[in-house]
Scaffold this motif. Sequence first.
Motif, mmCIF file in Angstrom:
data_model
loop_
_atom_site.group_PDB
_atom_site.id
_atom_site.type_symbol
_atom_site.label_atom_id
_atom_site.label_comp_id
_atom_site.label_asym_id
_atom_site.label_seq_id
_atom_site.Cartn_x
_atom_site.Cartn_y
_atom_site.Cartn_z
ATOM 1 N N TYR A 223 0.842 -1.189 0.000
ATOM 2 C CA TYR A 223 0.000 0.000 0.000
ATOM 3 C C TYR A 223 0.877 1.238 0.000
ATOM 4 N N ASP A 224 0.375 2.330 -0.554
ATOM 5 C CA ASP A 224 1.124 3.576 -0.490
ATOM 6 C C ASP A 224 0.817 4.278 0.834
ATOM 7 N N ALA A 225 1.404 5.448 1.033
ATOM 8 C CA ALA A 225 1.248 6.168 2.303
ATOM 9 C C ALA A 225 -0.191 6.572 2.587
ATOM 10 N N GLU A 226 -1.014 6.691 1.557
ATOM 11 C CA GLU A 226 -2.422 7.047 1.753
ATOM 12 C C GLU A 226 -3.317 5.825 1.870
ATOM 13 N N GLY A 227 -2.713 4.630 1.865
ATOM 14 C CA GLY A 227 -3.490 3.402 2.020
ATOM 15 C C GLY A 227 -4.046 2.837 0.727
ATOM 16 N N ARG A 228 -3.635 3.393 -0.406
ATOM 17 C CA ARG A 228 -4.104 2.870 -1.692
ATOM 18 C C ARG A 228 -3.377 1.569 -2.014
ATOM 19 N N ILE A 229 -4.100 0.647 -2.583
ATOM 20 C CA ILE A 229 -3.559 -0.671 -2.903
ATOM 21 C C ILE A 229 -2.658 -0.584 -4.128
ATOM 22 N N LEU A 230 -1.416 -1.057 -3.943
ATOM 23 C CA LEU A 230 -0.452 -1.130 -5.036
ATOM 24 C C LEU A 230 -0.311 -2.566 -5.530
ATOM 25 N N TYR A 231 -0.534 -3.522 -4.631
ATOM 26 C CA TYR A 231 -0.420 -4.946 -4.958
ATOM 27 C C TYR A 231 -1.230 -5.736 -3.948
ATOM 28 N N GLN A 232 -1.863 -6.795 -4.371
ATOM 29 C CA GLN A 232 -2.525 -7.770 -3.494
ATOM 30 C C GLN A 232 -2.165 -9.151 -3.987
ATOM 31 N N SER A 233 -1.889 -10.034 -3.057
ATOM 32 C CA SER A 233 -1.527 -11.404 -3.418
ATOM 33 C C SER A 233 -2.725 -12.137 -4.015
ATOM 34 N N PRO A 234 -2.445 -13.103 -4.874
ATOM 35 C CA PRO A 234 -3.535 -13.883 -5.476
ATOM 36 C C PRO A 234 -4.425 -14.566 -4.434
ATOM 37 N N GLY A 235 -3.870 -14.920 -3.273
ATOM 38 C CA GLY A 235 -4.677 -15.566 -2.239
ATOM 39 C C GLY A 235 -5.847 -14.710 -1.805
ATOM 40 N N VAL A 236 -5.621 -13.435 -1.587
ATOM 41 C CA VAL A 236 -6.718 -12.560 -1.182
ATOM 42 C C VAL A 236 -7.655 -12.294 -2.352
ATOM 43 N N GLU B 208 -6.999 -5.625 -10.956
ATOM 44 C CA GLU B 208 -7.274 -4.333 -11.582
ATOM 45 C C GLU B 208 -8.406 -3.583 -10.882
ATOM 46 N N GLU B 209 -9.326 -4.313 -10.273
ATOM 47 C CA GLU B 209 -10.443 -3.688 -9.561
ATOM 48 C C GLU B 209 -10.003 -3.095 -8.224
ATOM 49 N N LEU B 210 -8.880 -3.557 -7.693
ATOM 50 C CA LEU B 210 -8.417 -3.112 -6.388
ATOM 51 C C LEU B 210 -7.352 -2.023 -6.462
ATOM 52 N N LEU B 211 -6.540 -2.059 -7.499
ATOM 53 C CA LEU B 211 -5.413 -1.133 -7.588
ATOM 54 C C LEU B 211 -5.876 0.318 -7.509
ATOM 55 N N GLY B 212 -5.193 1.083 -6.664
ATOM 56 C CA GLY B 212 -5.502 2.500 -6.517
ATOM 57 C C GLY B 212 -6.627 2.809 -5.553
ATOM 58 N N ARG B 213 -7.318 1.785 -5.077
ATOM 59 C CA ARG B 213 -8.401 1.985 -4.112
ATOM 60 C C ARG B 213 -7.876 1.692 -2.714
ATOM 61 N N MET C 35 -10.492 0.633 2.897
ATOM 62 C CA MET C 35 -11.681 1.173 3.551
ATOM 63 C C MET C 35 -12.883 1.190 2.612
ATOM 64 N N GLU C 36 -12.621 1.221 1.313
ATOM 65 C CA GLU C 36 -13.720 1.198 0.349
ATOM 66 C C GLU C 36 -14.449 -0.141 0.350
ATOM 67 N N PHE C 37 -13.815 -1.158 0.928
ATOM 68 C CA PHE C 37 -14.392 -2.506 0.968
ATOM 69 C C PHE C 37 -14.775 -2.899 2.396
ATOM 70 N N THR C 38 -14.748 -1.939 3.312
ATOM 71 C CA THR C 38 -14.971 -2.198 4.731
ATOM 72 C C THR C 38 -16.335 -1.679 5.154
ATOM 73 N N HIS C 39 -17.025 -2.450 5.974
ATOM 74 C CA HIS C 39 -18.321 -2.004 6.496
ATOM 75 C C HIS C 39 -18.101 -0.753 7.336
ATOM 76 N N PRO C 40 -18.956 0.255 7.169
ATOM 77 C CA PRO C 40 -18.787 1.518 7.903
ATOM 78 C C PRO C 40 -18.668 1.358 9.418
ATOM 79 N N ASP C 41 -19.361 0.386 10.000
ATOM 80 C CA ASP C 41 -19.272 0.175 11.445
ATOM 81 C C ASP C 41 -17.890 -0.296 11.882
ATOM 82 N N ASP C 42 -17.120 -0.882 10.969
ATOM 83 C CA ASP C 42 -15.800 -1.415 11.306
ATOM 84 C C ASP C 42 -14.674 -0.398 11.132
ATOM 85 N N ILE C 43 -14.929 0.690 10.417
ATOM 86 C CA ILE C 43 -13.867 1.647 10.089
ATOM 87 C C ILE C 43 -13.240 2.297 11.316
#
Length: 86
Positions: A34-47, A56-61, A64-72
């Motif tokens: 992840y970069d300093a702002e928490g953006r995804i640069l790489y994710q392993s195939p396992g996840v 491609e759907e995750l890169l740059g996001r 927190m965009e995939f986290t339930h608001p109550d968990d943030i």
Amino acid sequence: KALRDDPNPETEARGSARRFQKLIENGPENIGLYDAEGRILYQSPGVLRLVGYQLEELLGRTGMEFTHPDDIPGILSTLDAVLPVM
């Protein structure tokens, strides 16, 4: 580790890097970069298999965009405790 007649540090480093890459690519663990702002640069195939997204759907996001608001709030509190202030 097998003994070698002529150990070469560059060859050893490449072999080590390949083993590390195979561990990341074939393991079920969530390994990401992840970069300093928490953006995804790489994710392993396992996840990727676990969450059902393509890389491609995750890169740059952010995660927190995939986290339930109550968990943030809890996640942000944990991150504040373990990450250095920049």
